[in-house]
Write a protein that holds these residues in place. Structure first.
Motif, PDB file in Angstrom:
ATOM      1  N   ASP A 127       0.686  -1.147  -0.098  1.00 54.85           N
ATOM      2  CA  ASP A 127      -0.080   0.079  -0.224  1.00 54.85           C
ATOM      3  C   ASP A 127       0.950   1.245   0.067  1.00 54.85           C
ATOM      4  O   ASP A 127       1.748   1.425   0.842  1.00 54.85           O
ATOM      5  CB  ASP A 127      -0.933  -0.017   1.273  1.00 54.85           C
ATOM      6  N   PRO A 128       0.733   1.950  -0.949  1.00 54.35           N
ATOM      7  CA  PRO A 128       1.507   3.379  -1.060  1.00 54.35           C
ATOM      8  C   PRO A 128       1.460   4.135   0.225  1.00 54.35           C
ATOM      9  O   PRO A 128       2.701   4.530   0.491  1.00 54.35           O
ATOM     10  CB  PRO A 128       0.911   4.067  -1.997  1.00 54.35           C
ATOM     11  N   ALA A 129       0.370   4.331   0.936  1.00 54.09           N
ATOM     12  CA  ALA A 129       0.164   5.231   2.035  1.00 54.09           C
ATOM     13  C   ALA A 129       1.112   4.645   3.239  1.00 54.09           C
ATOM     14  O   ALA A 129       1.789   5.491   3.872  1.00 54.09           O
ATOM     15  CB  ALA A 129      -1.255   5.086   2.701  1.00 54.09           C
ATOM     16  N   PHE A 130       1.193   3.230   3.491  1.00 54.85           N
ATOM     17  CA  PHE A 130       2.048   2.386   4.351  1.00 54.85           C
ATOM     18  C   PHE A 130       3.552   2.785   4.099  1.00 54.85           C
ATOM     19  O   PHE A 130       4.356   3.299   4.901  1.00 54.85           O
ATOM     20  CB  PHE A 130       1.744   0.987   4.442  1.00 54.85           C
ATOM     21  N   ARG A 131       3.903   2.618   2.793  1.00 56.56           N
ATOM     22  CA  ARG A 131       5.252   2.759   2.402  1.00 56.56           C
ATOM     23  C   ARG A 131       5.834   4.377   2.542  1.00 56.56           C
ATOM     24  O   ARG A 131       6.691   4.538   2.957  1.00 56.56           O
ATOM     25  CB  ARG A 131       5.522   2.340   1.031  1.00 56.56           C
ATOM     26  N   ALA A 132       4.775   5.217   2.226  1.00 55.69           N
ATOM     27  CA  ALA A 132       5.147   6.609   2.370  1.00 55.69           C
ATOM     28  C   ALA A 132       5.308   7.068   3.974  1.00 55.69           C
ATOM     29  O   ALA A 132       6.261   7.782   4.192  1.00 55.69           O
ATOM     30  CB  ALA A 132       4.121   7.442   1.653  1.00 55.69           C
ATOM     31  N   ARG A 133       4.281   6.429   4.624  1.00 56.95           N
ATOM     32  CA  ARG A 133       4.741   6.664   6.253  1.00 56.95           C
ATOM     33  C   ARG A 133       6.023   6.053   6.875  1.00 56.95           C
ATOM     34  O   ARG A 133       6.742   6.655   7.433  1.00 56.95           O
ATOM     35  CB  ARG A 133       3.400   5.971   7.086  1.00 56.95           C
ATOM     36  N   ASP A 154      13.092   9.792   6.007  1.00 58.29           N
ATOM     37  CA  ASP A 154      13.615  11.183   5.681  1.00 58.29           C
ATOM     38  C   ASP A 154      13.650  12.063   6.917  1.00 58.29           C
ATOM     39  O   ASP A 154      14.810  12.840   6.762  1.00 58.29           O
ATOM     40  CB  ASP A 154      12.482  11.755   4.759  1.00 58.29           C
ATOM     41  N   LEU A 155      13.044  11.749   7.796  1.00 60.89           N
ATOM     42  CA  LEU A 155      13.213  12.773   8.879  1.00 60.89           C
ATOM     43  C   LEU A 155      14.411  12.657   9.649  1.00 60.89           C
ATOM     44  O   LEU A 155      15.151  13.576   9.955  1.00 60.89           O
ATOM     45  CB  LEU A 155      11.854  12.751  10.103  1.00 60.89           C
ATOM     46  N   VAL A 156      14.883  11.536   9.983  1.00 62.88           N
ATOM     47  CA  VAL A 156      16.025  11.322  10.520  1.00 62.88           C
ATOM     48  C   VAL A 156      17.291  12.054   9.728  1.00 62.88           C
ATOM     49  O   VAL A 156      18.044  12.498  10.017  1.00 62.88           O
ATOM     50  CB  VAL A 156      16.410   9.528  10.667  1.00 62.88           C
ATOM     51  N   ASP A 157      17.243  11.667   8.378  1.00 55.51           N
ATOM     52  CA  ASP A 157      18.200  12.141   7.514  1.00 55.51           C
ATOM     53  C   ASP A 157      18.055  13.658   7.700  1.00 55.51           C
ATOM     54  O   ASP A 157      19.276  14.427   7.669  1.00 55.51           O
ATOM     55  CB  ASP A 157      17.891  11.755   6.108  1.00 55.51           C
ATOM     56  N   ARG A 158      16.990  14.395   7.636  1.00 52.89           N
ATOM     57  CA  ARG A 158      17.125  15.784   7.720  1.00 52.89           C
ATOM     58  C   ARG A 158      17.302  16.289   9.145  1.00 52.89           C
ATOM     59  O   ARG A 158      18.219  17.412   9.242  1.00 52.89           O
ATOM     60  CB  ARG A 158      15.429  16.448   7.403  1.00 52.89           C
ATOM     61  N   LEU A 159      16.967  15.684  10.226  1.00 54.23           N
ATOM     62  CA  LEU A 159      17.555  16.110  11.446  1.00 54.23           C
ATOM     63  C   LEU A 159      18.914  16.059  11.568  1.00 54.23           C
ATOM     64  O   LEU A 159      19.734  16.785  12.273  1.00 54.23           O
ATOM     65  CB  LEU A 159      16.847  15.134  12.451  1.00 54.23           C
ATOM     66  N   GLY A 192      12.009   5.198  12.398  1.00 57.99           N
ATOM     67  CA  GLY A 192      12.848   5.928  11.492  1.00 57.99           C
ATOM     68  C   GLY A 192      13.609   5.004  10.544  1.00 57.99           C
ATOM     69  O   GLY A 192      14.849   5.530  10.203  1.00 57.99           O
ATOM     70  N   VAL A 193      13.155   4.003  10.144  1.00 59.34           N
ATOM     71  CA  VAL A 193      13.873   2.906   9.392  1.00 59.34           C
ATOM     72  C   VAL A 193      13.443   3.011   7.790  1.00 59.34           C
ATOM     73  O   VAL A 193      12.184   3.515   7.711  1.00 59.34           O
ATOM     74  CB  VAL A 193      13.762   1.520   9.922  1.00 59.34           C
ATOM     75  N   SER A 194      14.192   2.432   7.005  1.00 57.73           N
ATOM     76  CA  SER A 194      13.951   2.463   5.446  1.00 57.73           C
ATOM     77  C   SER A 194      12.980   1.087   4.990  1.00 57.73           C
ATOM     78  O   SER A 194      12.985   0.364   5.887  1.00 57.73           O
ATOM     79  CB  SER A 194      15.182   2.485   4.671  1.00 57.73           C
ATOM     80  N   ILE A 195      12.453   1.387   4.250  1.00 61.42           N
ATOM     81  CA  ILE A 195      11.547   0.109   3.643  1.00 61.42           C
ATOM     82  C   ILE A 195      12.525  -0.933   3.392  1.00 61.42           C
ATOM     83  O   ILE A 195      12.359  -2.042   3.542  1.00 61.42           O
ATOM     84  CB  ILE A 195      10.944   0.504   2.543  1.00 61.42           C
ATOM     85  N   ALA A 196      13.888  -0.559   2.856  1.00 61.05           N
ATOM     86  CA  ALA A 196      14.848  -1.431   2.604  1.00 61.05           C
ATOM     87  C   ALA A 196      15.048  -2.612   3.735  1.00 61.05           C
ATOM     88  O   ALA A 196      15.398  -3.653   3.494  1.00 61.05           O
ATOM     89  CB  ALA A 196      16.033  -1.069   2.166  1.00 61.05           C
TER      90      ALA A 196
END
Length: 516
Positions: free
Chosen positions: A37-43, A49-54, A122-126
């Motif tokens: 589901d795209p919504a799950f993967r986007a979440r 992304d927030l971890v990277d930005r912080l 804060g983890v990746s889909i990978a």
């Protein structure tokens, strides 16, 4: 493994799961997949992304650009931040003790994955895909059971999961031990390079204690039902009073679980008939009070289930990443207090089952108390009777197993130890409690296996006296199945092979027992 047609598919997207899901995955009766589901993967992606930005904006995030635990005041140079996750799982490679079984390891992997898909780590889909691939291909990290204090997560045992994801250390796959990198390559998988925060996300959680606890609860539930069936047989075999389990009697003390156990005994003993005048007024407590012993477990199971399923469906690492509010939340959800309490309670309840059955066996083998059965339930007659000893040694072993189970009921949670430079100064010991509970279950299941032999023997010997025990069809059918598995003991023989076979049958839940 279950037949392909019987295998369920569980799609993980953060929705709550149940203990039965953990058990089915552990036994390979269910397979997992990540939601597309795209919504799950986007979440999930928003958290990464927030971890990277912080990191880019603030530079200081615990466990991402700082050291771990008491070393949180140590800043990591930006150029070295990518190396930090590997150092975390590397220096935690200090586990000892037995290896977790394949079933236990699958439960651990599944519990960790279910926590991470909550989307607050804060983890990746990978990372999620690599963890799911371990389950899908049955690539099982070799996890030592000992080394966790149950707070700051199951750090040491989970470091073996993190290392396997990255192609390091050993795994069990395809029926043999092999390097993790080799097993990954067999399925076209490459070792993962953990992103910032992902080492903590894998290791800083309660997956080991939770996975083990889910397996323990399922086994305890079945053992309680088996103890009930055994009690019914033992009442019948000892010519006991079935009306100790009267419905009106148990309405006067209305613990629901206790009432369910009494109702099961009534059904098994076909006891809804007027009592015969020749029946004894009162049997010994191990028979008369069996619902009061087994019923405590029966009443506790829903509460313990609630605790375990809450933990299973929680985000339990630190810090948590709230991508919606763009917050880093530092807390202590890695603390396994609820699992510790549940498992400390469970091992007490299960050991009491062993003690109950041990006392019932003592009644059955003693000709002073078993109302007409031969001493030690020996089936030998005539001139060969003095030569044979029946179940004399089996009772000794049951006594030993019961004593060891009772010895392990000391609550692990009260042995909190301050560690890691007094940063982890109050810890749960939840993983030790879960391991204790599994050991108590193992010993208590051994007692139950012995009691299957003893009950089978006692019922046959009661029939030899000319008295046919009155049992309901379900109890009679299981008795017939048991008699087909175990020959009547007439001449002394070693029973260890039969005990092991019965133990396997108990753990496979081969006999349906009462309602679900």
């Amino acid at each position: 493994m279950a037949a392909t047609a019987d295998i369920r598919r569980l799609t993980l997207d953060g929705r709550p799961l149940r203990i039965e899901d953990v058990v089915d995955v552990a036994l390979r009766r269910a397979r997992t997949s990540l939601s597309t589901d795209p919504a799950f993967r986007a979440r999930i992606q928003r958290g990464a992304d927030l971890v990277d930005r912080l990191i880019a904006e603030d530079g200081v995030v615990y466990g991402v650009s700082t050291g771990y635990g008491d070393s949180c005041t140590v800043a990591i140079p930006p150029s070295l931040v990518p190396e930090l996750p590997r150092h975390l799982y590397t220096y935690h490679g200090v586990g000892l003790g037995r290896w977790l079984t394949p079933e236990e390891t699958r439960a651990v992997l599944f519990a960790r994955l279910q926590s991470l898909v909550q989307g607050m780590s804060g983890v990746s889909i990978a990372l999620l895909e690599q963890l799911q691939a371990l389950l899908e291909h049955d690539i099982l990290p070799l996890i030592p059971a000992e080394g966790s204090v149950g707070a700051s997560g199951d750090l040491t045992p989970l470091s073996y999961v993190a290392a396997a994801l990255c192609g390091e250390r050993q795994v069990w796959h395809d029926g043999r031990l092999m390097p993790a990198a080799e097993a990954l390559a067999m399925h076209g998988l490459r070792p993962l390079r953990l992103r910032p925060k992902e080492g903590l996300a894998i290791m800083n959680g309660t997956a080991v204690m939770t996975g083990l606890a889910c397996l323990a609860l399922r086994r305890a539930d079945y053992l309680g039902r088996l103890a009930t069936r055994l009690t019914a047989w033992n009442v019948a075999a000892s010519a006991g009073n079935a009306h100790h389990f009267d419905q009106t009697l148990f309405a006067a003390k209305p613990h629901p679980g206790q009432q369910r156990v009494a109702a099961r005994l009534r059904r098994d003993l076909a006891s809804d008939r007027p009592p015969r005048n020749e029946q004894r007024l009162q049997d010994r407590y191990s028979l008369r009070c069996a619902p009061h012993v087994i019923g405590v477990l029966e009443d506790a199971l829903p509460m313990l289930r609630s605790m375990l399923e809450n933990e299973l469906n929680s985000a339990n690492d630190n810090p948590l990443i709230d991508a919606e509010q763009e917050m880093v939340l530092h807390g202590g959800h890695f603390y396994g207090g609820h699992i510790a309490f549940a498992m400390d309670s469970l091992k007490n309840l299960v050991a009491n089952l062993a003690d109950l059955l041990d006392r019932q066996l003592a009644v059955l083998v003693d000709s002073r108390y078993n109302h007409g059965l031969p001493a030690n339930l020996s089936g030998a007659e005539g001139v060969r009777a003095p030569l044979n000893h029946g179940l004399k040694a089996l009772q000794i072993s049951v006594s030993a197993w019961t004593a060891e189970a009772l010895k392990l009921t000391m609550p692990a949670s009260v042995f909190s130890r301050s560690t890691e430079c007094h940063n982890q100064d109050k810890v749960s010991m939840g993983t030790i409690a879960a391991r204790d509970a599994l050991r108590v279950l193992e010993l208590s299941e051994q007692v139950a296996a012995a009691m299957l032999i003893a009950s089978r023997q006692a019922l046959a010997l009661r029939r030899r006296t000319g008295s046919e025990p009155q049992l309901a069809p379900e109890a009679t059918a299981m008795q017939a199945d048991l008699e087909a598995r175990i020959p009547l003991l007439v001449e002394d023989r070693a029973l260890d092979g039969e005990l092991r076979a019965l133990l396997a049958a108990i753990r496979a839940e081969e006999w349906p027992l009462y309602e679900a």
